[in-house]
Scaffold this active site. Structure first.
Site, mmCIF file in Angstrom:
data_model
loop_
_atom_site.group_PDB
_atom_site.id
_atom_site.type_symbol
_atom_site.label_atom_id
_atom_site.label_comp_id
_atom_site.label_asym_id
_atom_site.label_seq_id
_atom_site.Cartn_x
_atom_site.Cartn_y
_atom_site.Cartn_z
ATOM 1 N N LYS A 61 10.287 -7.495 10.060
ATOM 2 C CA LYS A 61 11.355 -6.633 9.543
ATOM 3 C C LYS A 61 11.462 -5.349 10.361
ATOM 4 O O LYS A 61 12.537 -4.981 10.825
ATOM 5 C CB LYS A 61 11.089 -6.268 8.078
ATOM 6 C CG LYS A 61 11.966 -5.131 7.579
ATOM 7 C CD LYS A 61 11.596 -4.672 6.208
ATOM 8 C CE LYS A 61 10.462 -3.709 6.109
ATOM 9 N NZ LYS A 61 10.798 -2.291 6.414
ATOM 10 N N ASN A 62 10.330 -4.680 10.550
ATOM 11 C CA ASN A 62 10.383 -3.372 11.213
ATOM 12 C C ASN A 62 10.888 -3.480 12.644
ATOM 13 O O ASN A 62 11.693 -2.662 13.089
ATOM 14 C CB ASN A 62 9.001 -2.699 11.189
ATOM 15 C CG ASN A 62 8.673 -2.133 9.818
ATOM 16 O OD1 ASN A 62 9.539 -2.117 8.933
ATOM 17 N ND2 ASN A 62 7.457 -1.674 9.625
ATOM 18 N N CYS A 96 10.783 10.128 -0.200
ATOM 19 C CA CYS A 96 10.367 8.733 -0.148
ATOM 20 C C CYS A 96 9.501 8.504 -1.377
ATOM 21 O O CYS A 96 8.952 9.456 -1.933
ATOM 22 C CB CYS A 96 9.601 8.542 1.146
ATOM 23 S SG CYS A 96 8.524 7.151 1.176
ATOM 24 N N ARG A 151 8.172 12.418 3.946
ATOM 25 C CA ARG A 151 8.120 11.719 5.242
ATOM 26 C C ARG A 151 9.067 12.473 6.159
ATOM 27 O O ARG A 151 10.243 12.174 6.236
ATOM 28 C CB ARG A 151 8.544 10.253 5.091
ATOM 29 C CG ARG A 151 7.448 9.391 4.506
ATOM 30 C CD ARG A 151 7.897 7.978 4.333
ATOM 31 N NE ARG A 151 7.883 7.205 5.561
ATOM 32 C CZ ARG A 151 8.328 5.953 5.645
ATOM 33 N NH1 ARG A 151 8.827 5.359 4.572
ATOM 34 N NH2 ARG A 151 8.286 5.311 6.784
#
Ligand code: UD1
Length: 432
Positions: A22-23, A116, A121
């Site tokens: 996914k990333n 987040c 973040r």
């Protein structure tokens, strides 16, 4: 809303195929915005984050179409350099549009991602880094407005402190179509970043130092649209290794195929072997042999090749099954412990102090209703449900659907009793 209902105590057996990353897919999709042409990305998982990012791309004028297991991205008409709050707040990686649109259009208006689920973040490195490369950065009504007065960043040098996956990607996106040379120090060397750099190179970007802490890039006038294939998901692999160790039958191997074990990093593999689980690694697969008893192995997360922060919640569940006490320390995200109170509802004995959780292994978990709070937290609840006595209901699984492809299908094919159900979170409790 949807939930997963898991009847615990059914062993995991057989073979699980790992889906595409996914990333990495998100960064490859951002790179596809750079050329004026049609990019074909093979092996893009069917996940909510991919759908969200496809919408982000469409807003800019790109046409995104699913083709079997991949995506076709036609960026010929990209011309509206904006990423709206409504989408960026759903998925932080949408912030990649800042670099991608600066590279492609010379300007961008991208919403700040905001908070987040597990704490702050920041994106300061993305902004400072782009400014160091010559972009003019302003903040207006929650949006970052970035421009490069003469079309394309001029280039320069920037040191990331700490090293950041997202900031490395954002700077490379902008610099690849910049007007000069750029040097990124303390760049991320995560496998996802390496795969992204390989795609940029194949598109014609002039990159040196891929996979090292110093990346240099010489801007070019244009990049070409290409066909490119994504890598397997390393976090899914690590998750299933843990699943096999805790829910498999001792001595009976579980095979994890279509994987890229190198991408997990040395520290995860070393810690996993220390638990006593058998772990035979080949090029594209890992065979896990569940142990009779799990040793309590403490871990600390760190950037690659350290233990991934995206696997610490799952490791906590492994420690719940261990024959003693151990700790999980998160050095990357010191607040990432929202799963602990939910796991406690299943009987986990643990306490959090600062960025460390101490887990007291060895007590039997028992089923309960719990709630997903973020992507990796939610899969830890599923793992816990698999080994708990009785039935576990994991609510709000839209978090899980962001990052685990066909999870219940994969697990049920391997013997786990798991099904998806609709529910009304606000329904009044039933009276007996
Ligand atoms: C990526 C991954 C995420 C993973 C994380 C850490 C994607 C889409 N997401 O997120 O799943 O959990 O890497 O491996 O690939 N930092 C700053 N300022 C910044 C940027 C980051 O201080 O401007 C800090 C962060 O707070 C964190 C560290 O740098 O402590 C690393 O974060 P980073 O690598 O940027 O994570 P992401 O790219 O957001």
């Amino acid at each position: 809303m949807e939930k997963l209902v898991i009847k615990g105590g059914h062993p995991l057996r057989g073979t699980l195929a790992i889906s595409a990353s996914k990333n990495a897919a998100l960064s490859l999709m951002a790179a596809a915005v750079l050329p004026q042409g049609v990019t074909h990305l093979a092996r893009i998982p069917k996940l909510r984050d991919i759908t969200t990012f496809s919408h982000v791309l469409r807003i800019t004028g790109a046409a995104v179409t699913r083709k079997d297991t991949g995506l076709q991205i036609d960026a010929t008409r990209v011309g509206f350099p904006e990423a709206p709050y409504e989408l960026v707040k759903k998925m932080r990686a949408s912030f990649y549009m800042l670099g991608a649109l600066l590279g492609r259009c010379g300007r961008a208006r991208v919403s700040l991602p905001g908070g987040c689920a597990w704490g702050p973040r920041p994106v300061n490195l993305h902004l400072e880094g782009l400014a160091a490369l010559g972009a003019q950065i302003d903040l207006e009504e929650g949006y970052v407005v970035a421009q490069t007065p003469r079309g394309g960043v001029s280039g320069g040098s920037y040191r990331l402190e700490p090293s950041s996956v997202g900031a490395t990607i954002n700077l490379l996106l902008a610099a690849s179509l910049g007007r000069g040379g750029t040097r990124i120090e303390n760049a991320a060397i995560e496998p996802d970043v390496v795969v992204f750099c390989e795609m940029l190179s194949a598109m014609g970007a002039r990159l040196a130092g891929i996979g090292t802490r110093t990346i240099e890039i010489e801007g070019v006038q244009e990049l070409k649209a290409i066909n490119f294939s994504n890598c397997p998901d390393r976090i899914e692999l690590g998750t299933f290794m843990i699943a096999a160790a805790i829910a498999g039958v001792p001595g009976q191997p579980v095979r994890l195929t279509h994987a890229h074990p190198d991408h997990l990093g040395e520290q995860f593999i070393a810690a996993f072997k220390e638990t006593g689980a058998g772990c035979a690694i080949a090029d594209n697969e890992v065979i896990v042999t569940p142990p009779e008893s799990i040793n309590p192995v403490s871990i600390e997360t760190a950037i690659y090749p350290g233990f991934p922060t995206d696997l610490q919640a799952q490791w906590t569940v492994l420690l719940a099954c261990a024959n003693g006490k151990a700790t999980v320390t998160d050095q990357v995200y010191g607040d990432r412990f929202n799963h602990i109170p939910e796991l406690a509802r299943l009987g986990l004995r643990a306490n959090v102090v600062g960025n460390q959780v101490t887990v007291y292994g060895g007590s039997q978990l028992s089923g309960a209703r719990v709630m997903s709070t973020d992507l990796r937290a939610s899969v830890s609840l599923v793992l816990a449900g698999m080994i708990a006595q009785g039935t576990t209901h994991v609510g709000r699984i839209y978090h899980l659907d962001r990052g685990y492809e066909h999870l219940e299908k994969k697990l049920s094919q391997c013997g786990i009793d798991i099904r998806r159900e609709q529910y009304d979170e606000f329904a009044a409790p039933q009276q007996n």
